[in-house]
Design an enzyme around this catalytic site. Sequence first.
Site, mmCIF file in Angstrom:
data_model
loop_
_atom_site.group_PDB
_atom_site.id
_atom_site.type_symbol
_atom_site.label_atom_id
_atom_site.label_comp_id
_atom_site.label_asym_id
_atom_site.label_seq_id
_atom_site.Cartn_x
_atom_site.Cartn_y
_atom_site.Cartn_z
ATOM 1 N N SER A 193 -8.302 -26.698 -4.076
ATOM 2 C CA SER A 193 -8.784 -26.961 -5.419
ATOM 3 C C SER A 193 -7.863 -27.939 -6.166
ATOM 4 O O SER A 193 -7.746 -29.086 -5.761
ATOM 5 C CB SER A 193 -8.920 -25.623 -6.146
ATOM 6 O OG SER A 193 -9.592 -25.790 -7.354
ATOM 7 N N HIS A 399 -15.518 -20.456 -3.952
ATOM 8 C CA HIS A 399 -14.281 -21.192 -4.236
ATOM 9 C C HIS A 399 -13.022 -20.415 -3.848
ATOM 10 O O HIS A 399 -12.046 -20.994 -3.381
ATOM 11 C CB HIS A 399 -14.248 -21.528 -5.735
ATOM 12 C CG HIS A 399 -13.287 -22.614 -6.087
ATOM 13 N ND1 HIS A 399 -13.475 -23.930 -5.724
ATOM 14 C CD2 HIS A 399 -12.116 -22.594 -6.780
ATOM 15 C CE1 HIS A 399 -12.468 -24.659 -6.167
ATOM 16 N NE2 HIS A 399 -11.626 -23.875 -6.813
#
Length: 427
Positions: A193, A399
């Site tokens: 990320s 995620h």
Amino acid sequence: MRFQGILLICMFCFSFGDARSSPNVEVVRRLFGNDRGARYSNNVIEDAELDVPDLIRKYGYPVEVHHVSTPDGYILEMHRIPHGRYANNRPNSKKPVVFLMHGLLCSSADWVMTGPKLGLGYILAEEGYDVWMGNARGNYYSRRHISLNPDSFISTQFWKFSWDEIGNIDLPAMIDFSLRRSGQKKLHYIGHSQGSTAFFVMTSLRPEYNQKIISMQALAPVAYMGHNKNPLLLAIAPFAHELVTLASLIGIGEFLPNSRVFTWAGQTFCKDEVVFQPICSNILFLIGGWNEQQLNTTLLPVKFGHTPAGAAARQLAHYGQGIAGKEFRRYDHGSRLANRRAYGTSTPPKYDLSKVTAPVFLHYSDNDPLAEIEDVEILYRELGNPVGMFRVPLATFNHLDFLWAIDVRTLLYDTVIYYMKTMNEDA
Ligand SMILES: *[C@@H]1O[C@H](CO)[C@@H](O)[C@H](O)[C@H]1NC(C)=O
């Protein structure tokens, strides 16, 4: 360039003993303490309360703590697992270096908190890598500066940074340090990320760092965010910088300034034994996308013990600007004058991704609300030397599953390591 000729100082390299705990130890005690012996074992609670070096020691792995100071005075803490425990465990043999960089509000704990079987830090050490884990300025382990005080009531100067500075200043400092220490010229970079965002910042603003990268494995890559569909983020995004300005007027530069807010939220929403688990899982799903199957609820205390680990409000605002403006640009200081002062132009410059010439592997998934496929595709098209887009073969993978999924090893890490080993690591 402002930060050329980085001066690196290993200030001290030592162990902390038992003086420190995980960032949210109070949260763990209040939320999960009563569950000791019942739902959660002492072992799980202990993992939630130890800091990263002690956690690594607990599982019998070698660990080193290093401090790296940046040219602008931040003192960053790195954690190293120099070799494996069961395999590749000869201390002094030279090994390829892999540098791991965490995401927003996270820390080096990301790579070890799920334990030796699933934590990528341990897996890579067993696979024969010299594992270096960074911590960005402002997080729990890197909340220090030679002169600025992160807790100052008078000035938020410490917190005036976004992931632009993390990529432009912190990453080069930590990469140079780990290469020098290990006697290597190049390393593999794995970023989750924001750890990928910062990499793209570094290699576009300071292209000479492309030469130091054997491969870049981007997990849940985030650069463009124009296709983000989260209604809450879309509503707030246009006001990103204004919110930061407002917060700094009342002396707040850090996002989630202390664990009190978080503890309050946890107690309010999670207190009831019956509803506790689903709601706390929902907090995670809200952020990272829904995937009940891959969430190991036994490890919830460990996740909440180590996350959130701190960040500057500007890091979030910078993402907000990307969502609202649909571009991958440097931080917008809110006025033409302020931008001109920072960049010499009235609007912040775009990051030139064609300058990212290191080989980049993009590992993405179908159910990642923070890295929509359309946005990953734009990134792929603009990068200077992308190797490929690699989709995680599970439609619900989200995620945070890139770190915590029950099957993360077979779904993702084995693939990542396979591709790392296709590269010439001696170069
Ligand atoms: C969940 O985590 C616990 C603690 O590490 C472990 O013992 C258990 O096997 C895990 N569950 C699954 C389904 O992997």
